[in-house]
Scaffold this active site. Structure first.
Site, short mmCIF file in Angstrom:
data_model
loop_
_atom_site.label_atom_id
_atom_site.label_comp_id
_atom_site.label_asym_id
_atom_site.label_seq_id
_atom_site.Cartn_x
_atom_site.Cartn_y
_atom_site.Cartn_z
N LYS A 22 0.82 -1.21 0.00
CA LYS A 22 0.00 0.00 0.00
C LYS A 22 0.86 1.27 0.00
O LYS A 22 2.06 1.24 0.22
CB LYS A 22 -0.94 0.00 1.21
CG LYS A 22 -2.12 -0.95 1.05
CD LYS A 22 -3.11 -0.82 2.19
CE LYS A 22 -4.34 -1.69 1.96
NZ LYS A 22 -5.31 -1.62 3.07
N ARG B 175 -3.16 -9.87 5.79
CA ARG B 175 -3.81 -9.95 4.47
C ARG B 175 -2.80 -9.45 3.44
O ARG B 175 -2.38 -8.31 3.47
CB ARG B 175 -5.07 -9.08 4.44
CG ARG B 175 -5.85 -9.17 3.14
CD ARG B 175 -7.11 -8.30 3.20
NE ARG B 175 -7.89 -8.41 1.98
CZ ARG B 175 -7.70 -7.66 0.88
NH1 ARG B 175 -6.76 -6.73 0.88
NH2 ARG B 175 -8.45 -7.83 -0.19
#
Length: 288
Positions: free
Chosen positions: A232, A266
């Site tokens: 991210k 995740r």
């Protein structure tokens, strides 16, 4: 402060389709995006055969849970219609369930109707980025489906969530959201809940790192904590790299998350995350 927080007891198991998932050892959740526009792997796994290969590879690399999503939630993404999301997702869920009968399948959706359809063809967990705020029918649907629920915090909506997000104290406000939401879910009869602080969902980089630094504080909620930071912008902006070059940064922050109490990672890269979990398990063995 961290050591005191990490000593807080945390729920160790959830009931998943009649099987107990034990979080005494952290789990790896592998991502499969059946979308054309996800920020890292958009377009790679839209076809059923490719999604099946991806699921097999993730499991072989150590993923404990497969997380399927058919609607990109990257900042600024246009959301598909309900029909389009169903058409992308349901055939893939059905096929993976057939080919991987023992797999634990999670569905990344904020739509109650999609959650219901996915569980009917074999999904085990619902992963809701909105925590029930984008579809008021979601929580009552979870009650009927009797499946574990990932309750995530998000400020705003995917299309606009990164436009000047503000908090007085991001950690306190996210915890307060969880306290209120968990009380409502408990009242409805939903007991198997996983919490996700929602890194990158209506948060600046400063907010993201404050949440990660204070992650141990979330153990007071007595729920397994999911951390989704894989590739991210909170990594990319600091290192000045693109998502495809953010694996090393992802691994570094995943270890930090585990040290502060994360129960699920995740990720896009299951092998590296699984190795991180193994090293974390070795690190916390006592005495040396």
């Amino acid at each position: 402060m961290c050591e005191q927080n990490t000593a807080i007891p945390m729920k160790q198991t959830i009931n998943c389709s009649g099987k107990l998932i034990n979080f005494s050892e952290p789990k790896v959740m592998g991502i499969i995006n059946v979308t054309p526009d996800s920020f890292f792997d958009g377009g790679k796994f839209e076809q059923i055969d490719e999604a099946n290969k991806r699921a097999q590879n993730l499991i072989e690399e150590g993923a404990d849970i497969i997380d399927l999503g058919a609607a990109s939630t990257r900042p600024g993404a246009n959301q598909p219609s309900e029909k389009e999301e169903l058409n992308r997702l349901i055939p893939v869920v059905s096929s993976i369930r057939k080919n991987q009968p023992e797999a634990i399948i999670s569905i990344d959706t904020y739509r109650a109707s999609v959650a219901k359809a996915a569980v009917e063809v074999g999904a085990d967990i619902i992963n809701d980025i909105s925590g029930g705020t984008l579809d008021k029918k979601m929580h009552e649907t979870i009650v009927r489906l009797k499946v574990p629920y990932v309750l995530m915090h998000m400020q705003g909506r995917p299309a606009s969530m990164q436009q000047n997000p503000r908090y007085k104290n991001v950690t306190n406000e996210v915890i307060e959201f969880f306290i209120e939401s968990l009380a409502k879910l408990e009242e409805l009869g939903v007991h198997d809940v996983i919490i996700d602080p929602g890194f990158g969902f209506g948060k600046t980089n400063e907010h993201n790192y404050q949440l990660l630094n204070n992650l141990a504080d979330f153990r007071v909620l007595n729920c397994p904590i999911l951390v989704g930071i894989s590739r991210k912008s909170m990594i990319n902006k600091v290192l000045n790299v693109k998502p495809e070059n953010a694996l090393n940064g992802t691994t570094a922050l995943n270890m930090a998350a585990l040290l502060k109490g994360a129960a699920i990672l995740r990720v896009h890269d299951a092998k590296e995350a699984s190795e991180t979990v193994k090293l974390f398990q070795m690190l916390r063995q006592k005495p040396f």
